[in-house]
Design an enzyme around this catalytic site. Structure first.
Site, PDB file in Angstrom:
ATOM      1  CG  ASN A  22    -128.666  40.784   1.004  1.00  0.00           C
ATOM      2  OD1 ASN A  22    -127.563  40.958   1.500  1.00  0.00           O
ATOM      3  ND2 ASN A  22    -129.559  39.950   1.497  1.00  0.00           N
ATOM      4  CE  LYS A  24    -135.303  37.868  -4.527  1.00  0.00           C
ATOM      5  NZ  LYS A  24    -133.916  38.297  -4.213  1.00  0.00           N
ATOM      6  CG  ASN A  49    -133.407  34.291  -1.641  1.00  0.00           C
ATOM      7  OD1 ASN A  49    -133.602  34.362  -0.436  1.00  0.00           O
ATOM      8  ND2 ASN A  49    -132.793  35.244  -2.333  1.00  0.00           N
ATOM      9  CB  CYS A  53    -134.587  41.228  -1.994  1.00  0.00           C
ATOM     10  SG  CYS A  53    -133.463  42.538  -2.532  1.00  0.00           S
ATOM     11  CD  GLU A 100    -131.254  36.928  -5.677  1.00  0.00           C
ATOM     12  OE1 GLU A 100    -132.237  36.265  -5.342  1.00  0.00           O
ATOM     13  OE2 GLU A 100    -131.139  38.141  -5.441  1.00  0.00           O
ATOM     14  CD  GLU A 122    -132.376  38.651  -0.703  1.00  0.00           C
ATOM     15  OE1 GLU A 122    -131.858  39.792  -0.744  1.00  0.00           O
ATOM     16  OE2 GLU A 122    -132.764  38.050  -1.721  1.00  0.00           O
TER      17      GLU A 122
END
Ligand code: CDV
Length: 312
Positions: A197, A127, A110, A172, A146, A47
């Protein structure tokens, strides 16, 4: 005819804040060449593989924030990676921060892409499960912003016919949610590629037992693989990055739920495996034959009877 895809999981060690995109692309190309020498059809990167994990910091200047994002893919720095993949005849999964122009507005996602052996983008995923907070938590040196920097992905969980099989992607935190795998499982997915991550012991949350983090990392990927009869290739950005420890343990997991290859270091490291895309068939035809055994009507009744909202 057997359908073997030789996959490389290309774990990355830490990426420093000051490391240039071009320096990171050099590292990706070195891993890609290693994967090619090992005979891989496809190599999977983590990621946000082009930069350090920037959501750990509060960045208030919009221009500075956008510098962490890619405006085009391939772009000036990443074109070399696509060229190398095409030259070697190897595909790849790459996670990155995407600045997209849609509906006459700028959007931040993302994102991951699937690139075929001819260097063409054949799949994209954004994501869905964004962890952390919008506002920084006071007194916490390691933020996880995020929710501040990215919008929830708007592409769902598509699967793609590529590499002779049915390939899906997630990123992730998605790996911790059974829905991620099941939505792709219902589309017949045979291999799920995912980069992560995962900072260790960041939040000081009394309900999170740090000693269990490595266990949970594999637990979710192994159960997702088994319950949906699919390969899972989970690839970490690992090691001590800008003062924070990132979990490693990148792994290739069979539809049986068994780990068939795992990274041993917290640095740039490649592991490979010959994945038989038909290996999930046995589970798909027996214990996880969805058509024969899933009871969707009953799930609905149970939700209606007990209420859809979880207890607070
Ligand atoms: N990048 C991530 O999504 N990380 C989350 C952490 C913050 C819990 C993860 O699920 O690994």
């Amino acid at each position: 005819m057997t359908r073997i895809v030789r996959v490389g999981a290309a774990q990355m060690g830490p990426i420093a804040r000051k490391e240039s995109r071009s320096g990171v692309v050099d590292r990706l190309i070195a891993l890609m060449r290693q994967a090619h020498s090992a005979g891989c059809d496809l190599v999977v990167f983590p990621e946000l593989a082009l930069t350090t994990f920037f959501p750990r910091w509060l960045i208030e200047d919009p221009g500075e924030l956008d510098d962490w994002f890619e405006r085009e893919m391939p772009g000036p720095e990443t074109k070399r990676l696509f060229d190398e993949g095409r030259h070697l005849g190897i595909g790849f999964y790459l996670g990155y921060a995407e600045l997209a122009r849609e509906r006459e507005a700028t959007h931040h996602y993302n994102t991951s892409i699937l690139v075929d052996k001819a260097g063409r983008i054949v799949g994209k995923y954004r994501k869905v499960h964004l962890p952390g907070t919008v506002d920084p938590l006071s007194g916490d040196p390691g933020q996880h912003l995020e929710k501040r920097y990215f919008e929830v992905g708007n592409l769902g969980f598509p699967v793609y016919r590529a590499f002779g099989g049915i390939i899906g992607m997630c990123i992730c935190n998605d790996r911790r949610w059974p829905e991620t795998y099941r939505v792709m499982g219902l589309q017949g997915v045979e291999m799920i590629l995912l980069g992560y991550n995962s900072p260790v012991g960041l939040d000081g949350d009394p309900f999170e037992v740090n000693a269990l983090e490595p266990f949970h990392n594999h637990l979710v990927m192994q159960s997702g693989a088994y319950q949906n009869a699919t390969w899972v290739v989970g690839v970490a950005k690992a090691g001590h990055e800008e003062g924070f420890d990132m979990i490693g343990q990148s792994a290739i997991i069979a539809p049986s739920g068994e780990i068939v290859a795992m990274c041993r270091t917290l640095t740039d490291e490649l592991i490979t495996h010959d994945c038989d895309l038909d290996a999930g068939r046995y589970y798909r035809n027996t214990i996880f034959n969805f058509a024969a055994h899933r009871r969707t009507e009953h799930y609905r009744l149970i939700v209606e009877r007990t209420g859809a909202e979880p207890p607070s």
